[in-house]
Design an enzyme around this catalytic site. Structure first.
Site, PDB file in Angstrom:
ATOM      1  N   LYS A 116      60.655   5.599 -21.169  1.00  0.00           N
ATOM      2  CA  LYS A 116      60.112   6.946 -21.010  1.00  0.00           C
ATOM      3  C   LYS A 116      59.631   7.452 -22.357  1.00  0.00           C
ATOM      4  O   LYS A 116      60.396   8.010 -23.153  1.00  0.00           O
ATOM      5  CB  LYS A 116      61.176   7.878 -20.435  1.00  0.00           C
ATOM      6  CG  LYS A 116      60.581   9.130 -19.787  1.00  0.00           C
ATOM      7  CD  LYS A 116      59.738   8.767 -18.581  1.00  0.00           C
ATOM      8  CE  LYS A 116      59.060   9.972 -17.966  1.00  0.00           C
ATOM      9  NZ  LYS A 116      58.133   9.596 -16.903  1.00  0.00           N
ATOM     10  N   SER A 130      54.885   8.749 -12.920  1.00  0.00           N
ATOM     11  CA  SER A 130      55.943   9.745 -13.133  1.00  0.00           C
ATOM     12  C   SER A 130      55.883  10.780 -12.011  1.00  0.00           C
ATOM     13  O   SER A 130      56.022  10.438 -10.845  1.00  0.00           O
ATOM     14  CB  SER A 130      55.817  10.369 -14.519  1.00  0.00           C
ATOM     15  OG  SER A 130      57.054  10.907 -14.936  1.00  0.00           O
TER      16      SER A 130
END
Length: 590
Positions: free
Chosen positions: A191, A386
């Site tokens: 991430k 995402s």
């Protein structure tokens, strides 16, 4: 004094008359624009569809009436309208070919380029021709134009061919100069959206995934161009390594990248020869707007709705500039489509790197309810990652382009610590009286404590667990298996297919066909695009008042280029939701 007043009055009257004349001209222009939008196009014999590859290309073109009146219209192409125009050109007998006029072209993604290119490949199956011409081909424009029967270049022209590079921008040291630090809690080894605020270079994990997806995109580009131009992949990579962008135009012919070097008048003569018309005759040209004004032949009552969701995922559209996916608005729109009996299925066209985790959850809920009543098929554009993947995962079926960036299943929270700015830079002092241990949580006067960070980490972990469960339920997988391919990792569409994050590779037309199949629609069906475009008066008011896509915002974007998004990010950092599911804030692939 008398003479002074006389001349002053004459000047004022002159200015008033000038304003009235300009106003009348403006009204006439607006009436002409409205009339031209409503008028149906009649296709003449031996016509050519002209596809401009200049300016920007987004999912849908933002109408800009003020830009139109100032002579700056046509700088934004909508992928949806371009694809529709190519489909119509294929079916219209009097349209003999497509002329692509390329220039400074800035698409939103190579996945959009791939979709446009595939539509042109399909057009050629009709036996009609495609000719491309440019004074200068950008790499993205050349990728599309390489499919043409003839690729033409100005004798003094240029062809950009250099490969791909991802160039993240890091703000940590800039923020430190003004006394601001970002307090970050996240889940996911890959991430990387928070890295620009906490690091000054790529992490190993981010470098690994970035290398994977830009290499995958480039391999697709060179593979497609190699097939069209009958060149080897190795030779195209050799050209990129040697930066042929600054080669002599004659060398491009020797390299077999272009077919001929011609001036504009010679190109016209060539097109007329293909059409079989005399040199003194005018070429019947049709623009994208003309093509979209050709009356639809399908009058079916069965409708497949195509809903466009692109831009950042936000809780509400209030105060947003540019396209966005509003949790409030999209949820309401999907509910309306659910209750519309004429709509037999919905294609959700997603092009987003994510944003608010809360808004993504609300849209996921709306998709789930819609799916209970009629089929939902997701068509992924340049990005559906995402939060963009979060709101997609509940669909019955997911179609992605091979070069779509998707996945990035992960969550993070980010809270600015501006205490140094306030106390050290500005000299402010703070004191506190509180009734409970956490009463001053979120204050700007101090950084978070270890205990507060632990609470936030638990909050983020819960968000990630919910995200994984949504994916697992939607994709028929185990949560543990989602975690293995999650961790915030970004995948290309063609790789996501192998790990079951998507069901098929293709474009919006493939998604529409699948939606009709799932809805068991027999015979003809029509498509309609949502949400509806604002009416003409709303567009003008929106541009003037500073709404989405307003004129001043477009000018700022044009001036700042790659630096526009980072500037807007810094401007809006305090208004970002605490819990986010997004790709890197601004991904630059050159």
């Amino acid at each position: 004094m008398k003479e002074f007043l006389k001349y002053t009055l004459a000047t004022v009257i002159g200015m008033v008359i000038f304003a009235i004349v300009i106003g009348i001209i403006g009204v006439i222009s607006l009436m002409g624009m409205v009339a031209s939008q409503d008028a149906s196009t009649v296709v003449k014999e031996k016509s050519v569809f002209v596809l401009p590859l200049s300016g920007t290309m987004d999912e849908r073109a933002e109408d800009n009436p003020i830009g139109y009146m100032m002579g700056e219209a046509g700088l934004n192409i909508g992928l949806d309208e371009a694809l529709a125009a190519i489909r119509k050109a294929k079916g219209e007998d009097e349209i003999k070919g497509i002329y692509i006029e390329a220039g400074a072209f800035m698409p939103d993604s190579y996945a959009s380029c791939q979709a446009l290119r595939k539509a042109l490949v399909d057009f050629k199956k009709s036996g009609k021709w495609i000719v491309a011409y440019a004074d200068q081909y950008t790499q993205a424009a050349y990728y599309i134009c390489s499919v043409a029967d003839e690729v033409l270049l100005n004798p003094n022209g240029m062809l950009d061919w250099h490969g791909l590079a991802a160039q993240p921008m890091y703000y940590r040291d800039l923020l430190a100069k003004i006394g601001v630090k970002m307090q970050v809690v996240k889940v996911g080894t890959y991430k990387s959206a928070v890295e620009p605020f906490t690091e000054d270079h790529m992490s190993d994990a981010n470098r690994e995934q970035t290398t994977m997806y830009i290499s995958g995109i480039w391999n697709t580009i060179v593979g497609d161009v190699a097939a069209s131009r009958k060149l080897s992949v190795a030779k195209l990579n050799e050209y990129a390594d040697n930066l042929i962008t600054f080669a002599d135009a004659k060398d491009y012919v020797a390299m077999k990248l272009v077919d001929k070097l011609l001036y504009t008048d010679e190109v016209k003569a060539s097109i007329k020869k293909r059409l079989g018309i005399a040199n003194d005759e005018e070429i019947n040209q049709l623009s994208i707007a003309d093509m979209n004004n050709i009356p639809k032949k399908n009058k079916s009552d069965n409708e497949i709705a195509v809903y466009y969701a692109y831009g950042d995922v936000v809780n509400t559209s209030d105060g947003q500039t540019g396209a966005c996916i509003s949790g409030v608005d999209v949820s309401k729109d999907l509910e309306n489509l659910m209750n519309d009996d004429e709509v037999k299925a919905v294609v959700l066209r997603v092009n987003s790197g994510g944003g608010s985790a809360y808004a993504s959850e609300q849209i996921w809920n709306a998709v789930t309810k819609l799916k209970a009543k009629k089929p939902v098929v997701v068509s992924m554009g340049g990005m559906a990652a995402s939060g963009g993947y979060y709101l997609s995962c509940a669909a019955n079926y997911i179609v992605a382009e091979p070069t779509t960036l998707t996945g990035s299943i992960g969550i993070f929270g980010m809270i600015p610590d501006v205490s140094d700015l306030l106390t050290q830079k500005l000299g402010l002092k703070f004191d506190v009286v509180k009734t409970n241990n956490m009463s001053d949580f979120g204050t700007t006067s101090r950084p978070m404590t270890v205990e507060e960070i632990a609470i936030m980490q638990n909050y983020v972990n819960n968000g990630y667990n919910l995200f994984m469960k949504r994916v697992a339920d939607g994709r028929g997988m185990k949560v543990a298996d989602v975690d293995k391919i999650g961790q915030g990792r970004v995948w290309l569409g063609k790789d996501a297919l192998k790990i079951r994050l998507v069901d098929a590779l293709g474009g919006v037309d493939d998604a529409i066909a699948k939606a009709a199949e799932l809805a068991k629609v027999t015979g003809d069906y029509k498509t309609a695009s949502y949400p509806d475009a604002p009416d003409f008066l709303d567009q003008i008011l929106n541009s003037v008042q500073g709404g989405n896509g307003n004129y001043l915002d477009e000018q700022l974007k044009s001036t700042l280029g790659d630096y526009y998004e980072p500037m807007m990010m810094v401007k809006n950092i305090n208004s970002q939701p605490t819990l986010q599911a997004r790709m890197p804030y601004h991904l630059i692939i050159k």
